[in-house]
Design a protein around this motif. Structure first.
Motif, PDB file in Angstrom:
ATOM      1  N   ALA A 184      -4.789  -4.379  -1.930  1.00  0.00           N
ATOM      2  CA  ALA A 184      -3.854  -3.649  -1.074  1.00  0.00           C
ATOM      3  C   ALA A 184      -4.552  -2.429  -0.507  1.00  0.00           C
ATOM      4  N   ILE A 217       3.030  -2.161   1.434  1.00  0.00           N
ATOM      5  CA  ILE A 217       2.918  -3.610   1.489  1.00  0.00           C
ATOM      6  C   ILE A 217       4.284  -4.209   1.159  1.00  0.00           C
ATOM      7  N   GLY A 250       3.542  -8.274   4.471  1.00  0.00           N
ATOM      8  CA  GLY A 250       2.126  -8.265   4.141  1.00  0.00           C
ATOM      9  C   GLY A 250       1.750  -9.400   3.214  1.00  0.00           C
ATOM     10  N   PRO A 294      -1.129  -3.872   5.863  1.00  0.00           N
ATOM     11  CA  PRO A 294      -0.102  -2.859   5.598  1.00  0.00           C
ATOM     12  C   PRO A 294       0.967  -2.864   6.679  1.00  0.00           C
TER      13      PRO A 294
END
Length: 254
Positions: A20, A26, A35, A120
């Protein structure tokens, strides 16, 4: 900010591991614009949101089901829309009832070299969430410093300055903080109690002592940062007046 490694298990399908990015939320769920997309028909459009903070990560549970699991800090049992801070190491999450076979493993601080990076969210997460499920976030349950008012964060920054500075805990943390803020120790303790009760209510914690409160605000959730040592603009004149009043009332004061 520590890197976070994410693996999801949706029914028989394993997704990940992924990395991430440290600079954006996310979204996890069935919606194709998330995401991390969960393609099972029974998966909710929004299962959860991962939110980075200066010191760690938060998980904002979606509106569909209770989130349970365990982390280095102990068992997790959070209702819909709750916010849970994620410690370093492995955190296992699962969603109950119809989503019992939906599991997510988070590894904060784990190696993310060569892993694909999740996209993101670029838009305002609160607006997206309202559009997808028809409700707004409850005020003060958003991730980050908005849990507390600026003046509350300023007060807590002085109370837990040793955590922000990375220095040993002084024997008495209330007296120097009260003197710096220009208030009495009793007033400081009452304000800390108000903050503790709010955190317990809004973040579903069971904090009792000042040390537990400081660890949560600074180390776990990143709600209070070094920037909060500077008084909010509206409070500076009040702080100055309080200090002047204490100086006048002290022995030898003008």
């Amino acid at each position: 900010m520590k890197a976070i490694r994410i693996t999801a298990l949706a029914g028989e399908e394993r997704l990940g591991p992924f990395a991430a990015p440290p600079d954006g939320e996310i979204l996890l769920g069935r919606s194709a614009v998330n995401g991390l997309v969960l393609e099972e028909d029974w998966a909710p459009r929004l299962l959860a949101i991962l939110v980075p903070t200066p010191r760690s990560w938060l998980v904002v549970n979606g509106p569909s089901a209770r989130m349970q699991g365990k982390s280095a800090w102990g068992p997790i049992d959070a209702p819909p829309d709750a916010i849970v801070a994620v410690p370093g190491g492995i955190t296992d999450l699962r969603w109950t009832a119809a989503l019992d076979h939906m599991r997510v493993k988070l590894n904060v601080g784990g190696s993310v070299d060569a892993l694909p990076v999740l996209r993101p969210e670029e838009e305002d997460v609160e607006v997206l969430r309202a559009g997808r499920i028809g409700t707004q976030w409850v005020p003060d349950r958003e991730a980050g410093p908005d849990l507390l008012e600026p003046q509350q964060r300023h007060t807590m920054a002085h109370l837990f300055r040793h955590l922000l500075d990375g220095t040993p805990r002084p024997k008495n943390i209330t007296r120097p903080a009260a003197e710096a803020l220009g208030i009495s120790v009793d007033t400081l303790k009452k304000r800390a109690g108000v903050v503790r009760d709010r955190v317990n209510r809004e973040r579903f914690q069971k904090l009792g002592t000042l040390d537990e409160l400081g660890e949560y605000l600074v180390e776990r959730a990143g709600v209070v940062t070094i920037d909060d040592l500077r008084p909010p603009p509206r409070a500076r004149s009040m702080v100055a007046r309080a200090r002047e009043r204490r100086q006048r009332d002290s022995p030898g004061g003008a």
